[in-house]
Design a protein around this motif. Structure first.
Motif, PDB file in Angstrom:
ATOM      1  N   PRO B 587       0.836  -1.206   0.000  1.00 20.05           N
ATOM      2  CA  PRO B 587       0.000   0.000   0.000  1.00 20.05           C
ATOM      3  C   PRO B 587       0.874   1.261   0.000  1.00 20.05           C
ATOM      4  CG  PRO B 587      -0.760  -1.555   1.638  1.00 20.05           C
ATOM      5  CD  PRO B 587       0.534  -2.073   1.134  1.00 20.05           C
ATOM      6  N   VAL B 588       0.377   2.313  -0.575  1.00 20.65           N
ATOM      7  CA  VAL B 588       1.161   3.538  -0.751  1.00 20.65           C
ATOM      8  C   VAL B 588       1.618   4.086   0.603  1.00 20.65           C
ATOM      9  CG1 VAL B 588       1.048   5.913  -1.628  1.00 20.65           C
ATOM     10  CG2 VAL B 588      -0.066   4.057  -2.875  1.00 20.65           C
ATOM     11  N   ALA B 589       0.719   3.991   1.563  1.00 21.66           N
ATOM     12  CA  ALA B 589       1.021   4.583   2.860  1.00 21.66           C
ATOM     13  C   ALA B 589       2.146   3.860   3.585  1.00 21.66           C
ATOM     14  CB  ALA B 589      -0.239   4.576   3.730  1.00 21.66           C
ATOM     15  N   LEU B 590       2.377   2.583   3.200  1.00 20.00           N
ATOM     16  CA  LEU B 590       3.380   1.798   3.927  1.00 20.00           C
ATOM     17  C   LEU B 590       4.769   1.877   3.298  1.00 20.00           C
ATOM     18  CD1 LEU B 590       1.309  -1.411   4.794  1.00 20.00           C
ATOM     19  CD2 LEU B 590       1.729   0.612   6.176  1.00 20.00           C
ATOM     20  N   VAL B 591       4.905   2.640   2.246  1.00 16.67           N
ATOM     21  CA  VAL B 591       6.200   2.680   1.536  1.00 16.67           C
ATOM     22  C   VAL B 591       7.133   3.715   2.203  1.00 16.67           C
ATOM     23  CG1 VAL B 591       7.335   3.211  -0.662  1.00 16.67           C
ATOM     24  CG2 VAL B 591       5.167   1.941  -0.619  1.00 16.67           C
ATOM     25  N   ASP B 592       8.347   3.239   2.505  1.00 16.82           N
ATOM     26  CA  ASP B 592       9.396   4.152   2.994  1.00 16.82           C
ATOM     27  C   ASP B 592      10.115   4.671   1.766  1.00 16.82           C
ATOM     28  OD1 ASP B 592      11.505   5.456   4.076  1.00 16.82           O
ATOM     29  OD2 ASP B 592      12.243   3.790   5.292  1.00 16.82           O
ATOM     30  N   THR B 593       9.814   5.905   1.376  1.00 12.94           N
ATOM     31  CA  THR B 593      10.223   6.419   0.071  1.00 12.94           C
ATOM     32  C   THR B 593      11.752   6.462  -0.058  1.00 12.94           C
ATOM     33  OG1 THR B 593       8.259   7.812   0.238  1.00 12.94           O
ATOM     34  CG2 THR B 593       9.753   8.267  -1.587  1.00 12.94           C
ATOM     35  N   GLY B 594      12.423   6.898   1.000  1.00 10.70           N
ATOM     36  CA  GLY B 594      13.880   7.003   0.921  1.00 10.70           C
ATOM     37  C   GLY B 594      14.534   5.650   0.735  1.00 10.70           C
ATOM     38  N   GLU B 595      14.084   4.718   1.510  1.00 15.97           N
ATOM     39  CA  GLU B 595      14.659   3.374   1.412  1.00 15.97           C
ATOM     40  C   GLU B 595      14.324   2.733   0.074  1.00 15.97           C
ATOM     41  OE1 GLU B 595      14.450  -0.850   1.441  1.00 15.97           O
ATOM     42  OE2 GLU B 595      12.649   0.405   1.633  1.00 15.97           O
ATOM     43  N   ALA B 596      13.113   2.977  -0.382  1.00 18.64           N
ATOM     44  CA  ALA B 596      12.669   2.384  -1.652  1.00 18.64           C
ATOM     45  C   ALA B 596      13.437   2.982  -2.824  1.00 18.64           C
ATOM     46  CB  ALA B 596      11.174   2.592  -1.823  1.00 18.64           C
ATOM     47  N   LEU B 597      13.690   4.305  -2.760  1.00 21.93           N
ATOM     48  CA  LEU B 597      14.459   4.929  -3.857  1.00 21.93           C
ATOM     49  C   LEU B 597      15.870   4.348  -3.903  1.00 21.93           C
ATOM     50  CD1 LEU B 597      13.456   8.708  -3.750  1.00 21.93           C
ATOM     51  CD2 LEU B 597      13.123   7.100  -5.619  1.00 21.93           C
ATOM     52  N   ALA B 598      16.424   4.158  -2.728  1.00 25.40           N
ATOM     53  CA  ALA B 598      17.774   3.625  -2.686  1.00 25.40           C
ATOM     54  C   ALA B 598      17.826   2.210  -3.253  1.00 25.40           C
ATOM     55  CB  ALA B 598      18.269   3.618  -1.241  1.00 25.40           C
ATOM     56  N   ARG B 599      16.770   1.495  -3.087  1.00 25.15           N
ATOM     57  CA  ARG B 599      16.741   0.103  -3.551  1.00 25.15           C
ATOM     58  C   ARG B 599      16.307  -0.022  -5.013  1.00 25.15           C
ATOM     59  NH1 ARG B 599      12.445  -2.751  -2.531  1.00 25.15           N
ATOM     60  NH2 ARG B 599      11.859  -1.373  -0.828  1.00 25.15           N
ATOM     61  N   ARG B 600      15.371   0.786  -5.426  1.00 32.03           N
ATOM     62  CA  ARG B 600      14.757   0.619  -6.732  1.00 32.03           C
ATOM     63  C   ARG B 600      15.442   1.453  -7.832  1.00 32.03           C
ATOM     64  NH1 ARG B 600      11.517  -3.702  -7.492  1.00 32.03           N
ATOM     65  NH2 ARG B 600      10.275  -4.074  -5.611  1.00 32.03           N
ATOM     66  N   VAL B 601      16.115   2.583  -7.488  1.00 32.22           N
ATOM     67  CA  VAL B 601      16.692   3.482  -8.525  1.00 32.22           C
ATOM     68  C   VAL B 601      18.222   3.405  -8.430  1.00 32.22           C
ATOM     69  CG1 VAL B 601      16.740   5.838  -9.421  1.00 32.22           C
ATOM     70  CG2 VAL B 601      14.690   4.986  -8.248  1.00 32.22           C
ATOM     71  N   PRO B 602      18.769   2.593  -9.276  1.00 32.25           N
ATOM     72  CA  PRO B 602      20.234   2.453  -9.199  1.00 32.25           C
ATOM     73  C   PRO B 602      20.991   3.679  -9.742  1.00 32.25           C
ATOM     74  CG  PRO B 602      19.308   1.100 -10.946  1.00 32.25           C
ATOM     75  CD  PRO B 602      18.154   1.742 -10.250  1.00 32.25           C
ATOM     76  N   ASP B 603      20.365   4.451 -10.649  1.00 30.23           N
ATOM     77  CA  ASP B 603      21.044   5.611 -11.226  1.00 30.23           C
ATOM     78  C   ASP B 603      21.121   6.694 -10.152  1.00 30.23           C
ATOM     79  OD1 ASP B 603      22.048   7.626 -12.717  1.00 30.23           O
ATOM     80  OD2 ASP B 603      20.367   7.773 -14.132  1.00 30.23           O
ATOM     81  N   ALA B 604      22.381   7.073  -9.788  1.00 32.11           N
ATOM     82  CA  ALA B 604      22.576   7.988  -8.672  1.00 32.11           C
ATOM     83  C   ALA B 604      22.039   9.388  -8.989  1.00 32.11           C
ATOM     84  CB  ALA B 604      24.072   8.080  -8.337  1.00 32.11           C
ATOM     85  N   ALA B 605      22.260   9.849 -10.224  1.00 31.33           N
ATOM     86  CA  ALA B 605      21.801  11.196 -10.608  1.00 31.33           C
ATOM     87  C   ALA B 605      20.273  11.268 -10.537  1.00 31.33           C
ATOM     88  CB  ALA B 605      22.267  11.501 -12.034  1.00 31.33           C
ATOM     89  N   GLU B 606      19.672  10.256 -11.083  1.00 29.21           N
ATOM     90  CA  GLU B 606      18.197  10.219 -11.064  1.00 29.21           C
ATOM     91  C   GLU B 606      17.699  10.139  -9.612  1.00 29.21           C
ATOM     92  OE1 GLU B 606      16.564   6.818 -12.985  1.00 29.21           O
ATOM     93  OE2 GLU B 606      14.507   7.560 -12.863  1.00 29.21           O
ATOM     94  N   ARG B 607      18.397   9.296  -8.829  1.00 31.37           N
ATOM     95  CA  ARG B 607      17.965   9.147  -7.447  1.00 31.37           C
ATOM     96  C   ARG B 607      18.082  10.475  -6.701  1.00 31.37           C
ATOM     97  NH1 ARG B 607      20.975   4.986  -6.316  1.00 31.37           N
ATOM     98  NH2 ARG B 607      22.659   6.101  -5.267  1.00 31.37           N
ATOM     99  N   ARG B 608      19.230  11.212  -6.984  1.00 24.72           N
ATOM    100  CA  ARG B 608      19.426  12.487  -6.292  1.00 24.72           C
ATOM    101  C   ARG B 608      18.338  13.499  -6.660  1.00 24.72           C
ATOM    102  NH1 ARG B 608      24.857  11.718  -7.249  1.00 24.72           N
ATOM    103  NH2 ARG B 608      24.763  13.025  -9.091  1.00 24.72           N
ATOM    104  N   GLU B 609      18.015  13.516  -7.931  1.00 26.65           N
ATOM    105  CA  GLU B 609      16.989  14.468  -8.372  1.00 26.65           C
ATOM    106  C   GLU B 609      15.637  14.146  -7.752  1.00 26.65           C
ATOM    107  OE1 GLU B 609      16.553  15.606 -12.400  1.00 26.65           O
ATOM    108  OE2 GLU B 609      18.686  15.470 -12.816  1.00 26.65           O
ATOM    109  N   LEU B 610      15.322  12.836  -7.634  1.00 28.29           N
ATOM    110  CA  LEU B 610      14.044  12.453  -7.027  1.00 28.29           C
ATOM    111  C   LEU B 610      14.038  12.769  -5.539  1.00 28.29           C
ATOM    112  CD1 LEU B 610      13.424   9.067  -8.839  1.00 28.29           C
ATOM    113  CD2 LEU B 610      12.098  11.163  -9.097  1.00 28.29           C
ATOM    114  N   GLN B 611      15.212  12.553  -4.905  1.00 28.78           N
ATOM    115  CA  GLN B 611      15.296  12.873  -3.483  1.00 28.78           C
ATOM    116  C   GLN B 611      15.197  14.403  -3.288  1.00 28.78           C
ATOM    117  OE1 GLN B 611      19.036  11.004  -2.568  1.00 28.78           O
ATOM    118  NE2 GLN B 611      18.047   9.106  -1.834  1.00 28.78           N
ATOM    119  N   SER B 612      15.742  15.148  -4.214  1.00 30.27           N
ATOM    120  CA  SER B 612      15.645  16.602  -4.168  1.00 30.27           C
ATOM    121  C   SER B 612      14.190  17.046  -4.303  1.00 30.27           C
ATOM    122  CB  SER B 612      16.488  17.202  -5.301  1.00 30.27           C
ATOM    123  OG  SER B 612      16.232  18.569  -5.445  1.00 30.27           O
TER     124      SER B 612
END
Lengths: 254, 650
Positions: B587-612
């Motif tokens: 469920p959307v509410a149960l997703v830890d976005t930071g942890e999920a981005l780190a796991r699902r988005v291997p491209d660092a630039a893309e990950r940084r922009e999404l985290q930004s």
């Protein structure tokens, strides 16, 4: 779900037919009828016995064979053949009344009609068993489906339980009423004799057995049979004094 | 004096009552012929029976005048029945007296003759006898035209069996009669002993005919005479039988009194019937009745003087008892075989004279309801050998086994009525029952006859359960007569055709194939449980996916439409979070976005922009430093970033 039930019915219908009747030549039946009408009961009996030997399992054959036996003075075989006709067709009132008449002549009480036997007069026990098992499994399937599927369908679950109970009842009625089950491995005493404590003529007498009494055969040894009497006592009887109610081999000795 | 008057009054009253009782007894006279037909020279017995009268004094004797007939007086007998009832009012008497005058009628010529009635005086009363008709055939046996049917009369006993005057067969004691002296039997003398004395006892056998056919029933009468002035006791029932014939059981004995050659005899009569079983001459051996004769006199060997003394003055206990055997004379019977000529095909052995009647009930029968056809065979003959009449034109009827009953008209069953009740069910609509035919051989006319009973009118509807079964049986498609009601005193009718029921002696319930079937179904049911569980899980998963996709779609639409930076960044962050939830199946509410981005988005630039982007959303949401409007170039760059994220992680 529906597919499964249809598959179940298809599977059940593929069961081998219970009747192993062989196509017996009808000439013998006509010959038996003609001889009986002319009062030649021995010839009639031989004609019907040919049909039986050829594998006929028609209740009419056993009824008429019983009649020929009775007219020829062979009362015990007549009673056995009436029982066979009744087992093959529980709705055969001619066989039932004739059996009652023969047993009445011998002073033996005729078997009564319970609920299950009455049901058997309207529907074949084999068909009842088949329908009962289908209903039972279908009902059980419904219950399992409701329990293990995602939805919560209480009505469907109730229907499943109902069908399962109905099917189990039908099977139980068949079990209780089918004389082929009640009289399986039984034999009729052909002449008054004694049940002994051991398979030896010198052994102790356990009980007197009256002519046409029905006993359950537990085992056989040489020319002796161990039988269970209606009172629950076991005793040994000479096998030649017994005639199996249903044709078939007697059980072997343990 | 007064006592004497009362006694006289009582005696007068009792006498009046006795007279009243005697006068109230019904007096009657009957004229009985043993047969109403005879051949020339064949004797027929004629009896005048007077009941409850005084003894007639002027009966014609020795002959009765009748043209063409020689009628001779043969004897008279009397019987009386008395019973006494002792009660508080004295003794009451019930009495009946029968006088029988017997004559022998010998026809001299063929024709129809009337034995006239005549008036006799009995106890001061005038009684008139009834005339009797006798038809006589000539030597050739030709009967006059319009003759009445032959009736061989079995003479009934004056009292029915079991009444007091009929003594039991054992321990009979015959005493001299107490009635008035009997009239002597004319023309008859008793047999003589070797001493030339009239026999104290003798037997005789009366056979209805000297010749018979094999299977014919011939009535027989055994009479044993015992002198009335000698005491007999311990009389035993006679033995009667022989080879070549069967004999019916003897009836209960009758006792009468008869004067033979001026000597009164007590006569004990037994009736029976014999049936010859084979042609030829058969011998009927003597019937023997044993007993004991008690004669008065001294003991054997005593002086003749004392012997004569005790004869003249009998004393109790003084006398001689002698075992005796009263024998009938041996007789022969010529037995012929039944002729083959003219024998009907349905002849079943009935010999005698019979009539046939038919009746049906109910007259209207509904579908499947049985109609009872009652066929009544009445007459005289060998009823034991009579089988049911043959039905004619029974098409359209289902006929069941007849049930028969026999009602004897006499003690030996020679005459009577045999009734056959035949149940039948109409297979199709019927307006009449089948007819019936009954064939028999008449030994008097020496011919076979076939009696016919017409079909009886009934209205019976066809069809119904029983008829259906029968019809199907005829067609051979599985019907069976067994569904019909069976006669309670016999087995049912045989099945007319194979039933066609396909069932064996092995019940399906006990068959291995049935067990395997059930095992297979149970296995399938158990195996279906994981499948169902998987299905349920799958269903649940698909529902979550749909929900997340809806959130994703909504977020995408929102950030495209948003004008305020806070709304844009909030919708964009929701889009990223929903996309990550879709990827993780959570469920959307149960997703830890930071942890999920780190796991699902291997491209660092893309990950940084999404985290930004996510950080900017938090800044705007919690910092309150929102810009007035979003730079369009920044908006395009971020939209491109989100599209790329969505396409890279579909």
């Amino acid at each position: 779900m529906l597919k499964f039930i249809l598959l179940l019915a298809l599977f059940a219908s593929a069961l081998p037919g219970v009747a192993q009747e062989a196509e017996a030549p009808p000439d013998n039946f006509e010959e038996g009828l003609r001889a009986y009408a002319e009062g030649d009961y021995d010839t009639a009996r031989r004609a019907y016995e040919k049909l039986v030997a050829a594998g006929s399992l028609d209740p009419a054959v056993f009824l008429n064979l019983g009649h020929a036996d009775y007219r020829a003075g062979r009362v015990v075989p007549a009673a056995i053949n009436y029982r066979r006709a009744l087992a093959l067709d529980p709705s055969n009132t001619a066989a039932r009344s004739s059996l009652e008449h023969v047993l009445g002549e011998l002073g033996v009480p005729a078997p009564g009609l319970g609920f299950a036997e009455i049901v058997g007069q309207y529907i074949s026990f084999d068909l009842l068993v088949l329908l009962g098992s289908l209903l039972f499994w279908a009902g059980l399937l419904l219950v399992v489906f409701v329990l293990f599927s995602a939805g919560r369908r209480r009505g469907l679950a109730f229907l499943g339980v109902l069908l399962a109970l109905l099917g189990a009842t039908a099977v139980a009625v068949s079990w209780a009423g089918d004389s082929r089950i009640a009289l399986a491995r039984t034999a009729m005493v052909t002449e008054t004799t004694e049940a002994l404590s051991a398979p030896s003529a010198n052994s102790q007498k356990m009980a007197d057995l009256a002519k046409t009494q029905v006993v359950r055969i537990i085992a056989t040894r040489d020319d002796w049979s161990l039988v269970r009497l209606p009172v629950g006592v076991d005793g040994w009887v000479k096998t030649d004094k017994l005639e199996p109610v249903f044709p078939g081999a007697l059980p072997e000795a343990p | 004096m007064t006592a004497m008057t009362n006694l006289q009054r009582r005696l007068t009253l009792w006498a009046a009552l006795l007279l009243l009782g005697a006068s109230s007894a019904v007096a009657e006279v009957a004229t009985i012929l043993s047969s109403n037909t005879a051949r020339v020279g064949e004797p027929v017995m004629l009896i005048y029976r007077f009941v409850n009268t005084e003894q007639p004094r002027d009966m014609p004797r020795p002959t009765i005048a009748a043209p063409g007939l020689d009628i001779r007086f043969n004897g008279v007998s009397s019987q009386s029945r008395q019973s006494f009832v002792f009660g508080g009012r004295g003794t009451q008497r019930d009495a009946a007296t029968v006088y029988e005058f017997r004559y022998t009628v010998i026809p001299n010529q063929p024709g129809r003759f009337t034995i006239p009635g005549f008036a006799v005086s009995a106890g001061g009363r005038q009684i008139r006898t009834q005339p009797a008709q006798l038809t006589v055939t000539g030597p050739g046996g030709a009967m006059p035209p319009a003759q009445p049917p032959p009736v061989r009369q079995v003479i009934p006993p004056p009292f029915s069996p079991g009444q007091p005057q009929q003594m039991p067969p054992q321990q009979q004691r015959v005493r001299p009669p107490s009635q008035a002296p009997q009239q002597p039997a004319q023309g008859r003398t008793p047999p003589l002993t070797p001493d030339g004395e009239p026999a104290p006892y003798f037997g005789e056998i009366i056979i209805g005919s000297r010749s018979a056919y094999a299977g014919e029933v011939v009535p027989v009468e055994l009479r044993f005479h015992y002198r009335a002035d000698i005491a007999f006791d311990n009389l035993q029932p006679p033995s009667f039988g022989g080879d070549g014939f069967t004999a019916a059981p003897l009836t209960e004995p009758e006792q009468t009194e008869q004067i033979v050659g001026d000597i009164p005899y007590n006569v004990v009569t037994f009736r029976s019937a014999i049936t010859p079983v084979k042609p030829g001459e058969i011998e009927i051996p003597p019937a023997v009745m044993e007993g004991r004769m008690v004669s008065q006199g001294a003991m054997p060997g005593m002086d003749p003087f004392f012997d004569q003394f005790f004869r003249n003055f009998p004393m109790p206990g003084i006398g001689r008892a002698e075992n005796i055997q009263a024998r009938t004379e041996p007789r022969t019977l010529q037995v012929q075989a039944l002729p083959r000529e003219g024998r009907p095909a349905d002849f079943s052995g009935a010999i005698g004279q019979f009539s046939l009647e038919a009746a049906a009930s109910p007259k209207q029968a509904a579908s499947g309801e049985p109609v009872n056809l009652t066929l009544t065979v009445e007459g005289r003959g060998n009823f034991q050998a009579i089988s049911a009449p043959v039905l004619t034109n029974e098409d359209g009827w289902r006929v069941y086994t007849p049930k028969d009953t026999f009602t004897a008209a006499d003690a030996i069953g020679y005459g009577g009525t045999k009734t056959f009740e035949i149940s039948m069910v109409a297979r199709r609509d019927q307006t009449a029952t089948p007819g019936a035919e009954f064939s028999y051989f008449d030994p008097q006319k020496k011919k076979y006859f076939t009696l016919k009973a017409d079909p009886q009118s009934v209205t019976a509807a066809g069809g119904g359960a029983g008829a259906d079964a029968a019809t199907t049986a005829q067609a051979g498609t599985g019907g069976e007569a067994a569904s019909a009601p069976a006669a309670p005193n016999d087995i049912a009718a045989p099945a007319a055709a194979l039933a066609g029921i396909k069932q064996g002696f092995g019940p399906r319930l006990l068959e291995p194939s049935f067990h395997w079937f059930n095992l297979a179904v149970l296995t399938a049911l158990i195996l279906s449980i994981p499948y169902l569980l998987w299905q349920r899980r799958r269903a649940r998963k698909s529902a979550l996916t749909a929900e997340t996709e809806a959130v994703l779609h909504e977020a995408k639409s929102a950030y495209r439409k948003a004008s305020a930076p806070a709304d844009f960044y909030a919708a964009a962050a929701q889009f990223v979070q929903a996309r990550l939830a879709l990827l993780d199946g959570k469920p959307v509410a149960l997703v830890d976005t930071g942890e999920a981005l780190a796991r699902r988005v291997p491209d660092a630039a893309e990950r940084r922009e999404l985290q930004s982007l996510l950080a900017r959303r938090d800044e705007l949401k919690y910092g309150g430093s929102a810009a007035d409007a979003l730079d369009p170039a920044e908006r395009r760059r971020l939209a491109a970033l989100l599209d790329k994220f969505a396409s890279n992680h579909a």
